[in-house]
Design an enzyme around this catalytic site. Structure first.
Site, mmCIF file in Angstrom:
data_model
loop_
_atom_site.group_PDB
_atom_site.id
_atom_site.type_symbol
_atom_site.label_atom_id
_atom_site.label_comp_id
_atom_site.label_asym_id
_atom_site.label_seq_id
_atom_site.Cartn_x
_atom_site.Cartn_y
_atom_site.Cartn_z
ATOM 1 C CE LYS A 1 -7.155 -0.829 -6.662
ATOM 2 N NZ LYS A 1 -7.335 -1.679 -5.488
ATOM 3 C CE LYS B 1 -5.985 2.169 -9.808
ATOM 4 N NZ LYS B 1 -5.333 3.072 -8.837
ATOM 5 N NE ARG C 1 -2.575 4.286 2.024
ATOM 6 C CZ ARG C 1 -2.675 2.956 2.027
ATOM 7 N NH1 ARG C 1 -2.554 2.287 3.158
ATOM 8 N NH2 ARG C 1 -2.911 2.317 0.894
ATOM 9 N NE ARG D 1 2.230 3.973 -0.336
ATOM 10 C CZ ARG D 1 0.968 3.588 -0.539
ATOM 11 N NH1 ARG D 1 0.574 2.390 -0.206
ATOM 12 N NH2 ARG D 1 0.115 4.417 -1.094
ATOM 13 N NE ARG E 1 4.092 -3.667 -9.474
ATOM 14 C CZ ARG E 1 4.230 -4.967 -9.242
ATOM 15 N NH1 ARG E 1 3.188 -5.687 -8.886
ATOM 16 N NH2 ARG E 1 5.414 -5.537 -9.385
ATOM 17 C CG ASP F 1 -3.086 5.032 -1.597
ATOM 18 O OD1 ASP F 1 -2.722 5.233 -0.424
ATOM 19 O OD2 ASP F 1 -3.285 3.900 -2.064
ATOM 20 C CD GLU G 1 -5.733 2.030 -5.064
ATOM 21 O OE1 GLU G 1 -5.747 1.487 -3.931
ATOM 22 O OE2 GLU G 1 -5.190 1.519 -6.053
ATOM 23 C CG ASN H 1 -6.235 2.061 0.330
ATOM 24 O OD1 ASN H 1 -6.155 1.035 -0.321
ATOM 25 N ND2 ASN H 1 -5.669 3.200 -0.061
#
Length: 321
Positions: free
Chosen positions: A126, A161, A211, A226, A234, A274, A282, A284
């Site tokens: 994050k 979050k 993503r 997504r 979300r 993301d 983000e 990842n």
């Protein structure tokens, strides 16, 4: 030479082989005749600054009722392996951090570790995104509820979050008139004792949380957008989001290419970033997902690119020995 690949992951007994990215990578490695050494995080240990693990030689197959077999169990020096994939899911807790020290020892002993253990420690998924402030939403990282209230008042509509989670867990959307602000902040900050991240809400989430996979410094040309279901904020697939594979836009490429250079320099070989709208939310790096969903649509083998990249790195490493 037979390549010996170790993988550190959560229990293989509990995965969904239809969408598990680690399983997809292992299938490709097995196809290439790699020997696969399976490990869970508790299997790693250190003796006199030398790294070891309890390993199980693994065979896998696309069979939804029985997808793995352990051939034998061995306690080995990690230096016997050519490569180790660190694919343990968050939370990146103290156990995860300690494991990176053991993997860093293996790295010093000549093993190629993906992703680089030091960077796994340094780059919270994050917070790391805030290293690119021109690309990210307005962001606040704090455990102070008063600061969060001021941020909500400033932006009106925000997302809050946890710092140390995944899959859309415990993500809240709050506006300044929300009657549940107090209880949400109590839960999220554990009464001002736990850090969380707050960002201004991006309405472009309705078009999808994209993503984008980056392999050895190069963005893959297709991503998975997504999209949240009706009434949801979300887009995470695990939270019911609907995945749509699409080509990267010009803005996507600009962001991904800019970020990719730093990722490669930090030894972050396989990463999922993301993007919502034109904002990076983000980065990842622990166990990026969505390989299976993207591959099933675009018919370009992401796992082939990953394995080819690994073999290239092994070849370059051998030349420097």
């Amino acid at each position: 030479m037979t390549i010996k690949l170790g993988i550190v992951m959560d229990s293989i007994k509990n995965i969904d082989i239809k969408k598990d990215s680690s399983f997809a990578i292992l299938l490709k490695a097995q196809e290439k005749k790699y020997q696969i050494y399976y490990m869970e995080i508790n299997d790693l240990y250190l003796i006199k600054n030398k790294s070891y693990a309890r390993t199980r030689l693994l065979k896998i197959e696309k069979n939804k009722t029985k997808w793995f077999y352990f051939i034998s169990e061995q306690y080995i020096k990690l230096s016997q392996l050519n490569i180790i994939l660190m694919r343990k899911d968050p939370p990146c807790d103290s156990k995860f951090i300690y494991a990176t020290y053991i993997l860093e020892s293996a790295e010093k002993e000549g093993v190629l570790v993906i992703n680089k253990p030091q960077s796994l420690r340094d780059c919270n998924e994050k917070i790391f995104a805030t290293s690119f402030p021109d690309l990210t939403p307005d962001s606040l990282v704090t455990s102070n509820s008063l600061l969060i209230r001021k941020f909500i008042k400033q932006h009106n509509d925000v997302i809050i979050k946890p710092i140390n989670s995944m899959g859309g867990n415990s993500i809240f959307r709050i506006n300044k008139n929300d009657h549940n602000i107090s209880v949400i902040l109590e839960i999220m900050t554990k009464k001002n004792n736990s850090y969380c991240m707050v960002q201004n809400y991006l309405p472009e989430i309705k078009l999808g949380d994209k993503r984008i996979l980056i392999i050895d410094g190069k963005p893959f040309p297709w991503c998975l957008a997504r999209k949240p279901q009706k009434g949801e904020t979300r887009g995470n697939l695990s939270a019911g989001g609907i995945g749509i594979t699409q080509k990267l836009s010009e803005d996507d490429y600009k962001i991904a290419n800019y970020v990719a250079l730093k990722l490669k320099n930090m030894g972050l070989f396989f990463v999922g970033i993301d993007i919502i709208g034109n904002k990076l939310t983000e980065i990842n790096i622990t166990s990026p997902t969505c390989i299976c969903e993207i591959e099933s649509y675009c018919k370009i083998s992401i796992t082939e690119l990953i394995i080819d990249g690994i073999e290239k790195k092994l070849s370059q490493k051998d030349k420097h020995i």
